[in-house]
Design a protein around this motif. Structure first.
Motif, PDB file in Angstrom:
ATOM      1  N   HIS A  52       0.809  -1.224   0.000  1.00 34.69           N
ATOM      2  CA  HIS A  52       0.000   0.000   0.000  1.00 34.69           C
ATOM      3  C   HIS A  52       0.845   1.278   0.000  1.00 34.69           C
ATOM      4  CE1 HIS A  52      -3.638  -2.333   0.556  1.00 34.69           C
ATOM      5  NE2 HIS A  52      -3.041  -2.989   1.544  1.00 34.69           N
ATOM      6  N   HIS A 105      -0.799   4.443  -1.065  1.00 31.05           N
ATOM      7  CA  HIS A 105      -1.972   4.938  -0.324  1.00 31.05           C
ATOM      8  C   HIS A 105      -1.557   6.128   0.531  1.00 31.05           C
ATOM      9  CE1 HIS A 105      -5.350   5.074   2.471  1.00 31.05           C
ATOM     10  NE2 HIS A 105      -6.007   4.263   1.641  1.00 31.05           N
ATOM     11  N   CYS A 121      -0.686   5.316   4.130  1.00 29.95           N
ATOM     12  CA  CYS A 121       0.246   4.217   4.380  1.00 29.95           C
ATOM     13  C   CYS A 121       1.245   4.644   5.466  1.00 29.95           C
ATOM     14  CB  CYS A 121       0.997   3.850   3.102  1.00 29.95           C
ATOM     15  SG  CYS A 121       2.139   2.473   3.321  1.00 29.95           S
ATOM     16  N   TRP A 156      -4.224  -4.866   6.965  1.00 33.19           N
ATOM     17  CA  TRP A 156      -3.989  -3.547   7.560  1.00 33.19           C
ATOM     18  C   TRP A 156      -4.783  -3.421   8.860  1.00 33.19           C
ATOM     19  CZ3 TRP A 156      -3.547   1.191   3.802  1.00 33.19           C
ATOM     20  CH2 TRP A 156      -2.974   2.279   4.485  1.00 33.19           C
TER      21      TRP A 156
END
Length: 173
Positions: free
Chosen positions: A47, A50, A53, A127
């Motif tokens: 990720h 992202h 992140c 996550w």
């Protein structure tokens, strides 16, 4: 940390409290951190594009693992045996309390990096699992620190040295 836990252990025998800390915190941290580091690396790799992140999380967790491992080893090899023997060395206790302050700073950095342990909306299962583990680690470590600082490292009044008599700074041990 609840005052109830502090009160629960306040009058417990020192050896019993030490065994509780070893089993419920030291051993647990040694299991938690490698798993969290591995999961953090996965999230950072998958990720990294992202916006939320947690870049650098695996490195921070590795730093925490190294600091905690060194700290816990000193407790297990030096301080805990002294405490179990009824010796409350002010020098080593002060060092451990100072290190606890450093651990609190690492916890603050961890909370900030992970948005207080709240995974972003739409986060994948890994996550979410990572942040659940981080929340557990943060709670466990805070309990661990509080039990040591507020209970284990406080010399029983009956055993307290009288104006230097039987006083030990820990250097001579």
């Amino acid at each position: 940390m609840s005052q109830q836990l502090i009160q629960q252990w306040q009058d417990a025998p020192v050896n019993e409290l030490i065994q509780h800390i070893l089993a419920n915190y030291h051993e647990k941290h040694r299991r938690q951190l490698p798993e969290l580091i591995q999961l953090a690396r996965k999230i950072e790799d998958v990720h990294n594009d992202h916006q939320e992140c947690p870049v650098g999380l695996a490195d921070l967790l590795s730093e925490m693992a190294n600091e905690l491992d060194s700290h816990m080893m000193k407790e297990e090899q030096i301080l805990f045996p002294m405490l179990a023997g009824g010796i409350y060395p002010s020098g080593p206790i002060a060092v451990m309390e100072e290190e606890h302050g450093e651990h609190e700073q690492l916890l603050e950095r961890l909370a900030k990096l992970t948005h207080q342990g709240k995974a972003p909306r739409g986060a994948c299962g890994s996550w979410i699992m990572l942040y659940e583990g981080i929340n557990e680690l943060m709670a466990d470590l805070r309990e661990h620190i509080a039990l040591e600082n507020e209970v284990l490292f406080r010399e029983p009044i009956a055993a307290a040295p009288q104006h230097g008599k039987d006083f030990c700074c820990g250097s001579c041990q």
